[in-house]
Scaffold this active site. Structure first.
Site, short mmCIF file in Angstrom:
data_model
loop_
_atom_site.label_atom_id
_atom_site.label_comp_id
_atom_site.label_asym_id
_atom_site.label_seq_id
_atom_site.Cartn_x
_atom_site.Cartn_y
_atom_site.Cartn_z
N ASP A 1 -15.74 58.89 -16.54
CA ASP A 1 -14.86 58.05 -17.34
C ASP A 1 -15.61 56.73 -17.54
OD1 ASP A 1 -12.38 57.01 -18.52
OD2 ASP A 1 -12.21 55.86 -16.66
N ASP B 1 -14.01 53.11 -18.90
CA ASP B 1 -13.26 51.93 -18.48
C ASP B 1 -12.81 52.07 -17.04
OD1 ASP B 1 -13.16 50.18 -20.78
OD2 ASP B 1 -11.92 51.68 -21.76
N ASP C 1 -11.28 56.64 -12.39
CA ASP C 1 -10.57 55.61 -11.64
C ASP C 1 -9.06 55.75 -11.75
OD1 ASP C 1 -10.71 54.71 -14.47
OD2 ASP C 1 -9.67 52.95 -13.70
#
Length: 340
Positions: A19, A21, A218
């Protein structure tokens, strides 16, 4: 408890899917250690890919952004929800079909590249509405989307992330904008393309032998759930949205395979743990007593996570956490879990 046999986590996989961001960068600044981690993967000859729900940049723009941060990246390594949404619509509708676009210019560009015609008003008679994050999206855009969907247009959302990470903390994401349209219509989108839908990760994983891709994210509600739905192992890093409290309360479909503080967990056996683990390990033990999750013992701080996850996930309801030793108190403080 570390990963199996003290080996590097990354060595067990043929592809690492990141991922962006909250894992590689926050908005436009690299997260500490991220550039070095990806550079190490490149030096080792490890295949990498990037999967992002952010529909405000095209794959080439994301690759340029990464390269500008010091991470050599190619457009074909980047999978975006904007491109996936455009491809889905091209498969459903004839070339030239009008699509009402709510989002950034990157989403309009993907619609054009797919041979479709982006429009901005419901009166243009679009066959579908595609909605993605864009910092300039306003009430007028949302109103046109609601009118078009009410008139029969298919509603496609690139993602429904409630928030997006920033240097000032979580900010409203595309899910917050989708929620405004949902409220006015009394229903949700017909199709949600991005994570936690599995297709972005599944598309990346098809590049390597089955089961040999590791997803790094995250967010439990998008990255980790998407990996679970794609049948892939996952690593949760604590550099973005989800924290340890959310991890302990995670339902089965949002539970990662591994947890580390940051991307060092890819390379350093002591910087990553597999969850859940035994009820007692590494000097720690955890149990639910009198309706509270209790951690006791002493050991490496990160090593407390597997026993905490085991105890927490054995109960039907999330439990407040307390310490039964001074070392446990310090560990819980580090995890932001101390309660009265």
């Amino acid at each position: 408890m570390t990963t199996t046999g003290g080996a590097r986590l990354v060595d067990g996989y043929a592809l690492v899917v990141f991922d962006l961001d909250g894992v590689i960068y926050l908005v436009d600044r690299p997260i500490p250690g991220a550039v070095e981690a990806v550079s190490q993967l490149h030096a080792d000859g490890q295949a990498v890919a990037y999967a992002t729900n952010n529909a405000s940049r095209r794959s080439s723009e994301v690759a340029d952004l990464l390269t500008g941060m010091g991470i050599a990246a190619r457009p074909e390594e980047v999978l975006t929800s904007a491109a996936a949404a455009a491809q889905l619509l091209r498969e459903r509708y004839p070339e030239g079909s009008q699509i009402l676009v709510v989002g950034a210019e990157a989403l309009r560009a993907e619609i054009r590249a797919a041979g479709l015609t982006p429009v901005t008003r419901a009166d243009d008679g679009p066959v579908a509405v595609v909605q993605g994050y864009g910092p300039q999206v306003g009430w007028t855009d949302l109103a046109e989307a609601a009118v078009a969907v009410r008139g029969g247009a298919t509603w496609v959302a690139t993602n429904t992330d409630r928030t997006l990470p920033s240097g000032r903390g979580p900010l409203p994401g595309n899910g917050a904008l989708v929620a405004a349209v949902r409220t006015s219509l009394g229903r949700g989108p017909d199709v949600i393309v991005g994570k936690p839908a599995p297709e972005l990760f599944a598309a990346a994983a098809r590049r390597v032998p089955a089961g040999r891709a590791l997803v790094v994210g995250d967010r439990l509600d998008t990255d980790i759930e998407g990996a679970v739905r794609a049948g892939l192992d996952s690593l949760l890093v604590l550099t973005g949205v989800s924290d340890v409290a959310e991890l302990l309360a995670a339902p089965p479909q949002r539970r990662p395979t591994y947890v580390s503080v940051d991307l060092a967990g890819l390379f350093e056996p002591e910087a990553v743990v597999r969850v859940p683990g035994p009820m007692e390990a590494g000097g720690w033990s955890a149990a639910v007593r009198d309706g509270r999750l209790e951690l006791s013992g002493a050991g490496r701080t990160l090593g407390a996570l597997p026993v905490l996850c085991t105890a927490a996930w054995s109960t039907a309801q999330p439990s407040p956490v307390r310490a039964a030793s001074s070392a446990a108190e310090r560990a819980l403080a580090t995890f932001g879990l101390l309660s009265d």
